[in-house]
Design a protein around this motif. Structure first.
Motif, PDB file in Angstrom:
ATOM      1  N   UNK A  86       0.657   6.163  -7.124  1.00 43.48           N
ATOM      2  CA  UNK A  86      -0.571   6.876  -7.475  1.00 43.48           C
ATOM      3  C   UNK A  86      -0.369   8.380  -7.429  1.00 43.48           C
ATOM      4  N   UNK A  87       0.435   8.854  -6.474  1.00 44.24           N
ATOM      5  CA  UNK A  87       0.708  10.288  -6.366  1.00 44.24           C
ATOM      6  C   UNK A  87       1.440  10.816  -7.593  1.00 44.24           C
ATOM      7  N   UNK A  88       2.040   9.914  -8.367  1.00 48.87           N
ATOM      8  CA  UNK A  88       2.754  10.292  -9.590  1.00 48.87           C
ATOM      9  C   UNK A  88       2.008   9.862 -10.837  1.00 48.87           C
ATOM     10  N   UNK A  89       0.743   9.522 -10.666  1.00 46.65           N
ATOM     11  CA  UNK A  89      -0.099   9.195 -11.811  1.00 46.65           C
ATOM     12  C   UNK A  89       0.076   7.801 -12.357  1.00 46.65           C
ATOM     13  N   UNK A  90       0.631   6.887 -11.560  1.00 47.24           N
ATOM     14  CA  UNK A  90       0.864   5.522 -12.011  1.00 47.24           C
ATOM     15  C   UNK A  90       0.080   4.567 -11.120  1.00 47.24           C
ATOM     16  N   UNK A  91      -0.663   3.653 -11.725  1.00 46.34           N
ATOM     17  CA  UNK A  91      -1.336   2.622 -10.950  1.00 46.34           C
ATOM     18  C   UNK A  91      -0.890   1.257 -11.445  1.00 46.34           C
ATOM     19  N   UNK A  92      -0.526   0.363 -10.527  1.00 43.76           N
ATOM     20  CA  UNK A  92      -0.156  -0.992 -10.943  1.00 43.76           C
ATOM     21  C   UNK A  92      -1.306  -1.663 -11.688  1.00 43.76           C
ATOM     22  N   UNK A  96       0.821  -1.207   0.000  1.00 44.51           N
ATOM     23  CA  UNK A  96       0.000   0.000   0.000  1.00 44.51           C
ATOM     24  C   UNK A  96       0.857   1.260   0.000  1.00 44.51           C
ATOM     25  N   UNK A  97       1.989   1.217   0.708  1.00 46.84           N
ATOM     26  CA  UNK A  97       2.881   2.372   0.742  1.00 46.84           C
ATOM     27  C   UNK A  97       3.430   2.662  -0.649  1.00 46.84           C
ATOM     28  N   UNK A  98       3.914   1.620  -1.328  1.00 48.28           N
ATOM     29  CA  UNK A  98       4.454   1.806  -2.677  1.00 48.28           C
ATOM     30  C   UNK A  98       3.341   2.174  -3.654  1.00 48.28           C
ATOM     31  N   UNK A  99       2.206   1.499  -3.546  1.00 52.26           N
ATOM     32  CA  UNK A  99       1.095   1.817  -4.442  1.00 52.26           C
ATOM     33  C   UNK A  99       0.636   3.256  -4.303  1.00 52.26           C
ATOM     34  N   UNK A 113      14.774   6.471   6.046  1.00 51.44           N
ATOM     35  CA  UNK A 113      15.303   5.707   4.907  1.00 51.44           C
ATOM     36  C   UNK A 113      14.158   5.145   4.064  1.00 51.44           C
ATOM     37  N   UNK A 114      13.107   4.672   4.734  1.00 42.63           N
ATOM     38  CA  UNK A 114      11.973   4.106   4.007  1.00 42.63           C
ATOM     39  C   UNK A 114      11.290   5.159   3.139  1.00 42.63           C
ATOM     40  N   UNK A 115      11.094   6.347   3.677  1.00 43.30           N
ATOM     41  CA  UNK A 115      10.465   7.403   2.884  1.00 43.30           C
ATOM     42  C   UNK A 115      11.340   7.786   1.691  1.00 43.30           C
ATOM     43  N   UNK A 116      12.661   7.832   1.909  1.00 44.41           N
ATOM     44  CA  UNK A 116      13.564   8.172   0.804  1.00 44.41           C
ATOM     45  C   UNK A 116      13.517   7.117  -0.286  1.00 44.41           C
ATOM     46  N   UNK A 117      13.534   5.846   0.107  1.00 44.20           N
ATOM     47  CA  UNK A 117      13.551   4.793  -0.904  1.00 44.20           C
ATOM     48  C   UNK A 117      12.212   4.693  -1.643  1.00 44.20           C
ATOM     49  N   UNK A 118      11.123   4.911  -0.920  1.00 40.90           N
ATOM     50  CA  UNK A 118       9.810   4.822  -1.565  1.00 40.90           C
ATOM     51  C   UNK A 118       9.622   5.946  -2.581  1.00 40.90           C
ATOM     52  N   UNK A 119       9.997   7.165  -2.208  1.00 44.31           N
ATOM     53  CA  UNK A 119       9.874   8.295  -3.134  1.00 44.31           C
ATOM     54  C   UNK A 119      10.754   8.095  -4.358  1.00 44.31           C
ATOM     55  N   UNK A 120      11.996   7.633  -4.143  1.00 40.76           N
ATOM     56  CA  UNK A 120      12.908   7.427  -5.270  1.00 40.76           C
ATOM     57  C   UNK A 120      12.400   6.331  -6.193  1.00 40.76           C
ATOM     58  N   UNK A 121      11.856   5.266  -5.617  1.00 35.18           N
ATOM     59  CA  UNK A 121      11.316   4.175  -6.430  1.00 35.18           C
ATOM     60  C   UNK A 121      10.137   4.648  -7.269  1.00 35.18           C
ATOM     61  N   UNK A 122       9.219   5.385  -6.651  1.00 37.83           N
ATOM     62  CA  UNK A 122       8.053   5.876  -7.382  1.00 37.83           C
ATOM     63  C   UNK A 122       8.460   6.842  -8.487  1.00 37.83           C
ATOM     64  N   UNK A 123       9.424   7.710  -8.217  1.00 36.11           N
ATOM     65  CA  UNK A 123       9.915   8.632  -9.250  1.00 36.11           C
ATOM     66  C   UNK A 123      10.502   7.856 -10.421  1.00 36.11           C
ATOM     67  N   UNK A 124      11.278   6.832 -10.115  1.00 29.58           N
ATOM     68  CA  UNK A 124      11.903   6.027 -11.172  1.00 29.58           C
ATOM     69  C   UNK A 124      10.847   5.346 -12.037  1.00 29.58           C
ATOM     70  N   UNK A 125       9.865   4.727 -11.409  1.00 34.50           N
ATOM     71  CA  UNK A 125       8.825   4.027 -12.179  1.00 34.50           C
ATOM     72  C   UNK A 125       8.050   5.011 -13.046  1.00 34.50           C
ATOM     73  N   UNK A 126       7.754   6.188 -12.503  1.00 36.26           N
ATOM     74  CA  UNK A 126       7.048   7.198 -13.298  1.00 36.26           C
ATOM     75  C   UNK A 126       7.862   7.582 -14.527  1.00 36.26           C
ATOM     76  N   UNK A 127       9.172   7.720 -14.368  1.00 37.61           N
ATOM     77  CA  UNK A 127      10.027   8.046 -15.521  1.00 37.61           C
ATOM     78  C   UNK A 127      10.036   6.908 -16.527  1.00 37.61           C
ATOM     79  N   UNK A 128      10.054   5.684 -16.038  1.00 39.04           N
ATOM     80  CA  UNK A 128      10.044   4.536 -16.942  1.00 39.04           C
ATOM     81  C   UNK A 128       8.740   4.455 -17.721  1.00 39.04           C
ATOM     82  N   UNK A 129       7.642   4.728 -17.055  1.00 35.93           N
ATOM     83  CA  UNK A 129       6.343   4.713 -17.744  1.00 35.93           C
ATOM     84  C   UNK A 129       6.303   5.791 -18.825  1.00 35.93           C
ATOM     85  N   UNK A 130       6.850   6.963 -18.507  1.00 32.36           N
ATOM     86  CA  UNK A 130       6.836   8.060 -19.480  1.00 32.36           C
ATOM     87  C   UNK A 130       7.736   7.780 -20.679  1.00 32.36           C
ATOM     88  N   UNK A 131       8.878   7.161 -20.425  1.00 33.20           N
ATOM     89  CA  UNK A 131       9.840   6.948 -21.508  1.00 33.20           C
ATOM     90  C   UNK A 131       9.697   5.595 -22.196  1.00 33.20           C
TER      91      UNK A 131
END
Length: 257
Positions: free
Chosen positions: A22-28, A15-18, A203-221
């Motif tokens: 979602x905050x970046x416009x991506x839904x699994x 739920x945390x990752x999801x 650390x958890x908040x940093x890793x979750x934000x970085x992961x979500x940012x990365x996935x959003x970039x991958x979806x866009x590109x």
């Protein structure tokens, strides 16, 4: 790009990752459950204390009831209410693939039929090579330590104990333990880390934000990120920190905050 979260039914990490996605416009597109047997309550409490320190039980109760600390943060999650993976999937109408495990031939055949492009480790257990080979792009993980230096368990705590670099690493999972190709590392500042729970939450908040940012970039590109292979000899594997060491670390963090 078809995205799957790999988790188990009782995990809160899904739920945390999801929510971050979602905050970046991506839904699994799908959530994949495995159903390992639930350990007895006493064993789960012992493991919680081992993994999160003496404050672990208190933080679990606070997060369950959405209680906020004096500094305004909710511990240890990212929102006032924590949902297990099944509840999160139901709330957001995300299809489920409910499996007894992630290793049997039947389970792998079921996942192969989904034609998944990207899997994200979201609270599942150790993943084996046959599963890792299924998604077109691979399986992403956010690790609570700076790789390759800190592999294994309680690496945020061990880094703090050794006065080493604090941070999280995004990497592709391979059959080893935290030995997959490194995508990026996110540093975490030491200021304000007054106890083990606060350390892990930062650390958890940093890793979750970085992961979500990365996935959003991958979806866009539509492209996977560049990644650098690790050398096994460059890192060390850490194991669960003994509670007595955790207590000393708590005192150190309190005194230095």
């Amino acid at each position: 790009m078809k995205i799957a979260l790999l988790t188990h039914r009782h995990s809160f990490k899904c739920a945390v990752i999801g929510s971050a996605l979602a905050a970046r416009g991506v839904q699994p597109d799908v959530i994949v459950f495995e159903q390992p047997p639930l350990a007895p309550a006493g064993a789960r409490l012992r493991q919680l204390i081992l993994e999160r320190g003496p404050r672990g039980l208190t933080d679990k109760l606070l997060s369950k009831f959405g209680t906020r600390r004096e500094d305004g943060t909710t511990e240890p999650g990212h929102s006032g209410q924590r949902l297990d993976a099944a509840s999160y999937a139901a709330q957001h109408a995300i299809p489920l693939v409910d499996l007894p495990d992630l290793a049997s031939s039947a389970s792998l055949d079921r996942l192969r039929a989904e034609a998944i492009d990207l899997m994200i480790h979201s609270g599942a257990g150790i993943l084996r090579a046959p599963l890792l080979a299924l998604p077109r792009l691979g399986v992403l993980n956010a690790h609570m330590g700076v790789l390759p230096r800190y592999r294994g368990m309680n690496v945020a705590e061990w880094a703090a104990w050794e006065n080493g670099p604090l941070g999280a690493t995004l990497h592709w999972i391979d059959p080893g333990i935290d030995t997959g190709r490194i995508i990026s590392t996110v540093p975490v500042a030491r200021q304000g880390l007054r106890d083990v729970a606060t350390l892990r939450n930062a650390v958890d908040q940093a890793q979750t934000a970085a992961l979500a940012d990365l996935v959003a970039r991958m979806v866009a590109s539509g492209e996977p990120p560049a990644a650098t292979p690790q050398r096994r000899e460059d890192g060390r594997q850490y194991f669960t920190m003994h509670p007595l060491i955790v207590e000393v670390l708590e005192q150190r963090l309190t005194q230095s905050a």
